[in-house]
Design a protein around this motif. Structure first.
Motif, PDB file in Angstrom:
ATOM      1  N   ASN A 134     -42.574  39.143 -16.524  1.00 20.57           N
ATOM      2  CA  ASN A 134     -43.803  39.757 -17.030  1.00 20.57           C
ATOM      3  C   ASN A 134     -43.857  39.757 -18.560  1.00 20.57           C
ATOM      4  OD1 ASN A 134     -44.643  40.292 -14.457  1.00 20.57           O
ATOM      5  ND2 ASN A 134     -43.869  42.408 -14.439  1.00 20.57           N
ATOM      6  N   THR A 135     -42.707  39.995 -19.130  1.00 24.03           N
ATOM      7  CA  THR A 135     -42.651  40.006 -20.601  1.00 24.03           C
ATOM      8  C   THR A 135     -42.989  38.640 -21.151  1.00 24.03           C
ATOM      9  OG1 THR A 135     -40.995  41.757 -20.565  1.00 24.03           O
ATOM     10  CG2 THR A 135     -41.156  40.458 -22.605  1.00 24.03           C
ATOM     11  N   LEU A 136     -42.363  37.636 -20.542  1.00 20.18           N
ATOM     12  CA  LEU A 136     -42.637  36.269 -20.985  1.00 20.18           C
ATOM     13  C   LEU A 136     -44.123  35.944 -20.815  1.00 20.18           C
ATOM     14  CD1 LEU A 136     -41.346  33.678 -22.057  1.00 20.18           C
ATOM     15  CD2 LEU A 136     -40.921  33.008 -19.674  1.00 20.18           C
ATOM     16  N   ARG A 137     -44.635  36.359 -19.693  1.00 17.48           N
ATOM     17  CA  ARG A 137     -46.027  36.048 -19.422  1.00 17.48           C
ATOM     18  C   ARG A 137     -46.970  36.799 -20.374  1.00 17.48           C
ATOM     19  NH1 ARG A 137     -49.801  38.551 -16.233  1.00 17.48           N
ATOM     20  NH2 ARG A 137     -48.248  39.968 -15.407  1.00 17.48           N
ATOM     21  N   ALA A 138     -46.669  38.052 -20.526  1.00 19.82           N
ATOM     22  CA  ALA A 138     -47.531  38.858 -21.389  1.00 19.82           C
ATOM     23  C   ALA A 138     -47.497  38.345 -22.823  1.00 19.82           C
ATOM     24  CB  ALA A 138     -47.084  40.320 -21.352  1.00 19.82           C
ATOM     25  N   SER A 192     -39.765  31.403 -11.745  1.00 20.70           N
ATOM     26  CA  SER A 192     -40.983  32.043 -12.258  1.00 20.70           C
ATOM     27  C   SER A 192     -41.080  31.910 -13.776  1.00 20.70           C
ATOM     28  CB  SER A 192     -41.018  33.521 -11.858  1.00 20.70           C
ATOM     29  OG  SER A 192     -39.883  34.194 -12.373  1.00 20.70           O
ATOM     30  N   GLU A 193     -39.929  32.066 -14.521  1.00 22.44           N
ATOM     31  CA  GLU A 193     -39.939  31.898 -15.975  1.00 22.44           C
ATOM     32  C   GLU A 193     -40.278  30.453 -16.341  1.00 22.44           C
ATOM     33  OE1 GLU A 193     -37.615  33.622 -14.462  1.00 22.44           O
ATOM     34  OE2 GLU A 193     -37.473  35.556 -15.445  1.00 22.44           O
ATOM     35  N   VAL A 194     -39.678  29.541 -15.510  1.00 18.41           N
ATOM     36  CA  VAL A 194     -39.967  28.125 -15.782  1.00 18.41           C
ATOM     37  C   VAL A 194     -41.448  27.855 -15.566  1.00 18.41           C
ATOM     38  CG1 VAL A 194     -39.488  25.747 -15.046  1.00 18.41           C
ATOM     39  CG2 VAL A 194     -37.634  27.427 -15.137  1.00 18.41           C
ATOM     40  N   ASP A 195     -41.957  28.449 -14.542  1.00 11.87           N
ATOM     41  CA  ASP A 195     -43.383  28.234 -14.289  1.00 11.87           C
ATOM     42  C   ASP A 195     -44.235  28.814 -15.424  1.00 11.87           C
ATOM     43  OD1 ASP A 195     -42.749  27.060 -11.936  1.00 11.87           O
ATOM     44  OD2 ASP A 195     -43.099  28.877 -10.717  1.00 11.87           O
ATOM     45  N   THR A 196     -43.810  29.977 -15.833  1.00 14.89           N
ATOM     46  CA  THR A 196     -44.558  30.610 -16.930  1.00 14.89           C
ATOM     47  C   THR A 196     -44.534  29.737 -18.180  1.00 14.89           C
ATOM     48  OG1 THR A 196     -44.003  32.797 -16.082  1.00 14.89           O
ATOM     49  CG2 THR A 196     -44.729  32.693 -18.372  1.00 14.89           C
ATOM     50  N   VAL A 197     -43.339  29.247 -18.454  1.00 21.87           N
ATOM     51  CA  VAL A 197     -43.220  28.370 -19.635  1.00 21.87           C
ATOM     52  C   VAL A 197     -44.057  27.120 -19.446  1.00 21.87           C
ATOM     53  CG1 VAL A 197     -41.611  26.926 -20.957  1.00 21.87           C
ATOM     54  CG2 VAL A 197     -40.971  29.250 -20.332  1.00 21.87           C
ATOM     55  N   GLN A 198     -43.920  26.542 -18.318  1.00 21.02           N
ATOM     56  CA  GLN A 198     -44.655  25.303 -18.089  1.00 21.02           C
ATOM     57  C   GLN A 198     -46.163  25.544 -18.126  1.00 21.02           C
ATOM     58  OE1 GLN A 198     -42.902  23.987 -14.399  1.00 21.02           O
ATOM     59  NE2 GLN A 198     -41.350  22.743 -15.472  1.00 21.02           N
ATOM     60  N   LYS A 199     -46.512  26.741 -17.700  1.00 19.94           N
ATOM     61  CA  LYS A 199     -47.943  27.056 -17.723  1.00 19.94           C
ATOM     62  C   LYS A 199     -48.460  27.319 -19.132  1.00 19.94           C
ATOM     63  CE  LYS A 199     -51.264  30.406 -15.885  1.00 19.94           C
ATOM     64  NZ  LYS A 199     -51.415  31.679 -15.140  1.00 19.94           N
ATOM     65  N   HIS A 200     -47.670  28.025 -19.940  1.00 12.31           N
ATOM     66  CA  HIS A 200     -48.181  28.493 -21.233  1.00 12.31           C
ATOM     67  C   HIS A 200     -47.660  27.734 -22.453  1.00 12.31           C
ATOM     68  CE1 HIS A 200     -50.205  32.001 -19.517  1.00 12.31           C
ATOM     69  NE2 HIS A 200     -49.113  32.213 -18.749  1.00 12.31           N
ATOM     70  N   ALA A 201     -46.573  26.973 -22.262  1.00 19.53           N
ATOM     71  CA  ALA A 201     -45.946  26.351 -23.435  1.00 19.53           C
ATOM     72  C   ALA A 201     -46.625  25.041 -23.778  1.00 19.53           C
ATOM     73  CB  ALA A 201     -44.460  26.149 -23.209  1.00 19.53           C
ATOM     74  N   PRO A 208     -37.488  23.620 -20.197  1.00 19.31           N
ATOM     75  CA  PRO A 208     -36.580  24.538 -19.525  1.00 19.31           C
ATOM     76  C   PRO A 208     -35.634  23.840 -18.543  1.00 19.31           C
ATOM     77  CG  PRO A 208     -38.791  25.445 -19.554  1.00 19.31           C
ATOM     78  CD  PRO A 208     -38.888  24.059 -20.085  1.00 19.31           C
ATOM     79  N   ARG A 209     -36.104  22.887 -17.837  1.00 20.66           N
ATOM     80  CA  ARG A 209     -35.267  22.243 -16.844  1.00 20.66           C
ATOM     81  C   ARG A 209     -35.032  20.792 -17.196  1.00 20.66           C
ATOM     82  NH1 ARG A 209     -32.371  25.516 -13.467  1.00 20.66           N
ATOM     83  NH2 ARG A 209     -33.576  27.405 -13.149  1.00 20.66           N
ATOM     84  N   GLU A 210     -34.908  20.534 -18.480  1.00 18.89           N
ATOM     85  CA  GLU A 210     -34.718  19.157 -18.935  1.00 18.89           C
ATOM     86  C   GLU A 210     -33.460  19.096 -19.791  1.00 18.89           C
ATOM     87  OE1 GLU A 210     -39.337  17.619 -19.264  1.00 18.89           O
ATOM     88  OE2 GLU A 210     -38.343  18.521 -21.010  1.00 18.89           O
ATOM     89  N   TYR A 211     -32.879  17.931 -19.832  1.00 25.60           N
ATOM     90  CA  TYR A 211     -31.751  17.703 -20.725  1.00 25.60           C
ATOM     91  C   TYR A 211     -31.786  16.279 -21.198  1.00 25.60           C
ATOM     92  CZ  TYR A 211     -29.333  15.493 -16.794  1.00 25.60           C
ATOM     93  OH  TYR A 211     -28.998  14.664 -15.764  1.00 25.60           O
TER      94      TYR A 211
END
Lengths: 175, 744
Positions: B650-654, B675-684, B722-725
């Protein structure tokens, strides 16, 4: 000794001759005693030190006496016939006052004219002086009168000189 | 609105060279910088702060803080550290959000060179920095790059002031300062309040009201002071009274001076008159000297003339004694005598000359008859008797002869006019002398008369009077000078008072205006204060409400809709029922963040756990940015530490949804959940991975970096998500982990 005149003598010596004669003895010169005081008013010697000849034309009574003699002769006034001691007062002592030479000479000449050449008094000093006194006694009133002449509003000296001048002028007019 | 477009870091601590381009996409504003612990997240923040604020952006004593790379040695040649930040704005500032149509792009370059410095103490830095340069170029729209005329510090100060650097470029620990510090750092309440108040004031812009109010107060005070100044501190009545007194004094003095001048004129007239008198008298005195000299001459001449006159008189009187006069008066007798004697003389009878002849014969011894007379004979005796007999006659004859000569001489004399001449001459002389004497006497009388007319006493009296008058004039002059000298200052004083009064009267009019302005200013100030109070209350209330919602959203996973419900049922938030910001009761104008438990009791920070504290701080930051409409990057490090589960998500999303340009530095564990990855992928809009190229044992978790080198241990950045290298960031075990994708 009397030396003869007209030789080598000078006039002064002549005058001295008579001066010597008249001074050989002491004589007194007289003026009228009643006029003595009046006369003295015109004699400087008898006035105050501040007095001058204007008021007192005569230095000495001798000078008044001499002019009075001349005035008497000029006005042909006879000498007083009485001895001076009778009418006069001694005003000069010839032993105290040296008679001027000219006066002595004149007195001697007047005596000769008066007495005549053979008169004993011609060479007598006393008689000569006496004659002078008597002539002065005769001339003094006239002279005094002139000095006191009220008509003349001048000084006694002026009056005296004027009188002398007019009198002289008269005498010098040839007759 | 401020957005960072580009960040380049060169030779800053662990960075040799990295470049980041944060997302500027409004739809996907989030930029994620994934980095394991020890990979340079904090260093990145510091580099960014240094780039923006210089040494004051560095922690502690900035000068001692090492910005140079770790591999650099003081014996090496100097190394240049450089941070480039490119950002854009829409022309708006914190205080003016209107913006402009054209975006302004800034290119900030800050650089410094570090050189070695010999040092004796181990705690002293063995380096120093030189040649610090800051360059700010800007371009408006598509215009050319130009150096910004006001410089970097001014622009940064306007856009992101340094006192808010902790707010926008925050370390999670530092963010917790808003709520009393982190787990490891407890701050005093006062420091917290100050930090919070500063952020609220600055971002809400209510400090503008405060400043404006203060400024208007100052202006009002200025008007008041001006009003006081123009009026002066002297009462008008007092001034008028003083002026009246001064005028009376002036009148009195003028009168006195006038009197003195009159008196002086009179005295001078008298003085002049007396001086004239004195002059006249002195002229007489001068004549007196002459007169006295003349008198002396007159006396001498009189004496001389008197003597001459006496002589002349003597001569004149002597004429009476003259023999010539006597002879002339006796002329008759003289002439008679001469006439008598002259014949005798002519006859030779006087003197008798022959006796003398005879005597000479006797002396010679020869008689005229020829007989010898030397012998005593008869003839001689006869001659001698003759001489003797003639002696008396001879004497008489000689005497008469003398008389003859005398008479003749006298006769001659009597005829002479010499007596008259002499008499006239003497008389004339005498008369002349007499006249001369008369004249001298007249002259003397005249002189005496003039001299007697002289009055020395009078002169002295005049002199005394003049001296007295002069003294009076002198005294008067002194008094006059004194009074006249007194007059100008008096007039000046009067003038000054009149001016003061006029000034005062004018001042009162001006002061009235000033007072009106002052009143207006105070009115404005009051309005501003009331506005400030109102705005403050409203905004703080809104801020507080926003904070509460965000906090609930992040910490309790409560939606806005649900929050309304929460308000009615606080029990859903077991621990922290309400958060917000409130004015500090004891310090008007200051604020603090508060948290209330379900009983409505205020919770001290110590009672709030670390995750909640970060959420609370973040809710404050986000709420404040939202309420203040501040569009600025929010660069946060380790924000999600201590968070787990829904709170982290929620913090990440907010954050992603509410921040204008969130740039979050997250660890791999922060992004472990889908969920964090999704949030990042959605907003980053941009993702990067920072990787420290060294042994991970020291660096902490995340596994060893697969391709680290010992040669140059630096932190590198790659664009892995987030899920890349990739070759740069790959760690041991990632290649066979499910869900991880390798990038080329």
């Amino acid at each position: 000794m009397i030396r003869p005149a007209g030789t080598n003598e000078t006039r002064k010596e002549i005058m001295n001759y008579f001066t010597t004669l008249l001074s050989s003895r002491g004589f007194s010169l007289y003026l009228p005693s009643d006029l003595k005081d009046e006369i003295e008013r015109y004699v400087l010697q008898h006035q105050k030190v501040s007095a001058t000849h204007e008021r007192a034309p005569f230095r000495r009574q001798l000078d008044f006496w001499a002019l009075a003699v001349a005035v008497a002769i000029a006005h042909d006034l006879p000498p007083l016939d009485s001895p001076p001691s009778k009418w006069g007062a001694k005003v000069v002592d010839t032993r105290a006052v040296q008679l001027p030479d000219g006066l002595c000479e004149l007195l001697a000449v007047v005596a000769l004219a008066t007495f005549g050449p053979n008169h004993e008094g011609v060479d007598d000093p006393k008689q000569i002086i006496d004659l002078g006194n008597c002539l002065a006694g005769a001339g003094s009133p006239e002279l005094l009168k002139k000095l006191q002449d009220p008509k003349l509003r001048t000084t006694p000296l002026d009056k005296a000189l004027e009188f002398a001048k007019t009198t002289r002028a008269k005498t010098l007019i040839p007759e | 609105m401020l957005k960072i477009r580009y960040i380049e870091i060169n030779n800053f601590a662990c960075f040799e060279h990295i470049e980041i381009e944060p997302s500027t996409d409004p739809e996907r504003p989030l930029t994620v910088l994934r980095a394991e612990n020890g990979s340079g997240k904090t260093t990145f923040l510091r580099a960014l702060r240094w780039g923006m604020y210089g040494e004051q952006g560095l922690p502690g004593d900035g000068a001692k803080f090492s910005v140079h790379p770790a591999w650099w040695h003081p014996d090496d040649k100097g190394i240049k550290t450089q941070v480039i930040i490119e950002f854009e704005t829409d022309g708006s500032t914190r205080h003016d959000t209107r913006g402009s149509s054209n975006a302004i792009v800034y290119h900030l370059v800050r650089s410094v060179t570090t050189i070695g410095k010999p040092t004796a103490r181990a705690d002293e830095p063995d380096f120093r920095r030189v040649h610090e340069r800051t360059q700010l170029m800007s371009k408006n729209g598509n215009g050319p790059w130009e150096p910004h005329e006001k410089g970097a510090d001014w622009v940064i100060g306007q856009l992101l002031p340094s006192d808010l650097r902790d707010f926008f470029v925050m370390d999670a620990d530092e963010a917790a300062d808003f709520v009393g510090g982190s787990e490891n750092k407890t701050m005093s309440r006062q420091a917290v309040i100050r930090k919070t108040t500063s952020a609220v004031h600055s971002l809400l812009g209510i400090d503008v009201f405060q400043e404006a109010s203060k400024r208007v107060d100052k202006i009002a005070q200025g008007f008041g002071a001006q009003a006081t100044k123009v009026i002066g501190d002297t009462n008008l009545d007092e001034l008028q009274t003083e002026l009246n007194q001064l005028r009376e004094d002036q009148e009195e003095l003028n009168q006195k001076i006038s009197d003195q001048r009159t008196q002086k004129a009179e005295l001078e007239d008298r003085l002049r008159s007396r001086r004239d008198d004195l002059e006249d008298e002195l002229k007489n005195v001068g004549a007196a000297g002459e007169l006295r000299e003349r008198l002396q001459q007159n006396r001498q001449l009189t004496d001389k003339t008197t003597t001459q006159r006496a002589t002349a008189l003597g001569l004149l009187a002597g004429q009476l004694e003259s023999t010539e006069l006597l002879a002339s008066l006796s002329k008759r007798k003289v002439a008679a005598a001469y006439e008598t004697l002259r014949p005798l003389h002519e006859q030779g009878r006087i003197p008798l000359k022959h006796i003398h002849y005879v005597r000479s014969l006797l002396e010679t011894g020869m008689c005229v008859c020829g007989q010898d007379l030397t012998m005593q004979g008869t003839h001689r005796r006869h001659v001698e008797e003759l001489i003797t007999q003639s002696a008396e006659q001879e004497n008489r004859a000689n005497y008469l002869g003398q008389l003859h000569d005398a008479a003749k001489s006298l006769a001659n004399i009597s005829e002479e006019t010499a007596w008259d001449d002499r008499s006239n001459h003497y008389a004339a002389d005498f008369a002349n002398l007499d006249n001369a004497l008369s004249e001298l006497r007249l002259e003397r009388d005249d002189i005496d008369k003039k001299l007697s007319a002289l009055d020395e006493v009078k002169i002295q009296t005049i002199r005394d009077e003049i001296a007295a008058l002069e003294k009076q004039v002198d005294n008067l002059n002194r008094s006059l000078a004194s009074d006249e000298n007194t007059l100008p200052p008096l007039l000046s004083d009067i003038d000054s008072h009149e001016k003061k009064i006029h000034q005062r009267q004018r001042g009162e009019r001006v002061a009235a205006d000033k007072r009106a302005a002052e009143n207006l200013a105070y009115l404005i100030s009051g309005i501003l204060k009331r506005a400030y109070a109102t705005i403050q209350n409203e905004q703080v209330n809104e801020l507080s409400s926003r904070m509460n919602r965000l906090f609930a959203q992040m910490a309790a996973n409560v939606s806005d809709e649900e929050l309304e419900q929460i308000q009615t049922d606080k029990a859903t938030l077991k621990m922290i029922a309400e958060v917000g910001i409130r004015p500090v009761e004891t310090k008007p104008g200051e604020f603090e963040i508060y948290a209330l438990n379900s009983r409505g009791r205020s919770m001290p920070p110590i009672e709030i756990n670390g995750a909640s504290r970060r959420v609370l701080a973040l809710s404050f930051v986000l709420a404040l940015c939202i309420e203040s409409q501040t569009h600025a990057p929010l660069i946060a490090d380790s924000l999600l530490n201590f968070m787990s589960g829904t709170v982290r998500r929620n913090t990440l999303r907010a954050t992603a949804e509410n921040a204008s340009q969130p740039i979050l530095m997250l660890t791999g564990s922060d992004l472990a959940a889908p969920s964090e990855v999704d949030t990042v992928q959605k907003h980053a809009g941009a993702t990067y991975t920072l990787t420290g190229q060294w042994d991970a044992i020291d660096a902490g978790g995340g596994g060893d970096v697969l391709h680290w080198t010992e040669q140059r241990q630096v932190s590198l950045v790659c664009e892995c998500g987030p899920r890349e290298y990739c070759q740069v960031c790959e760690r041991v075990g990632w290649d066979d982990s499910p869900g991880w994708n390798k990038r080329n």
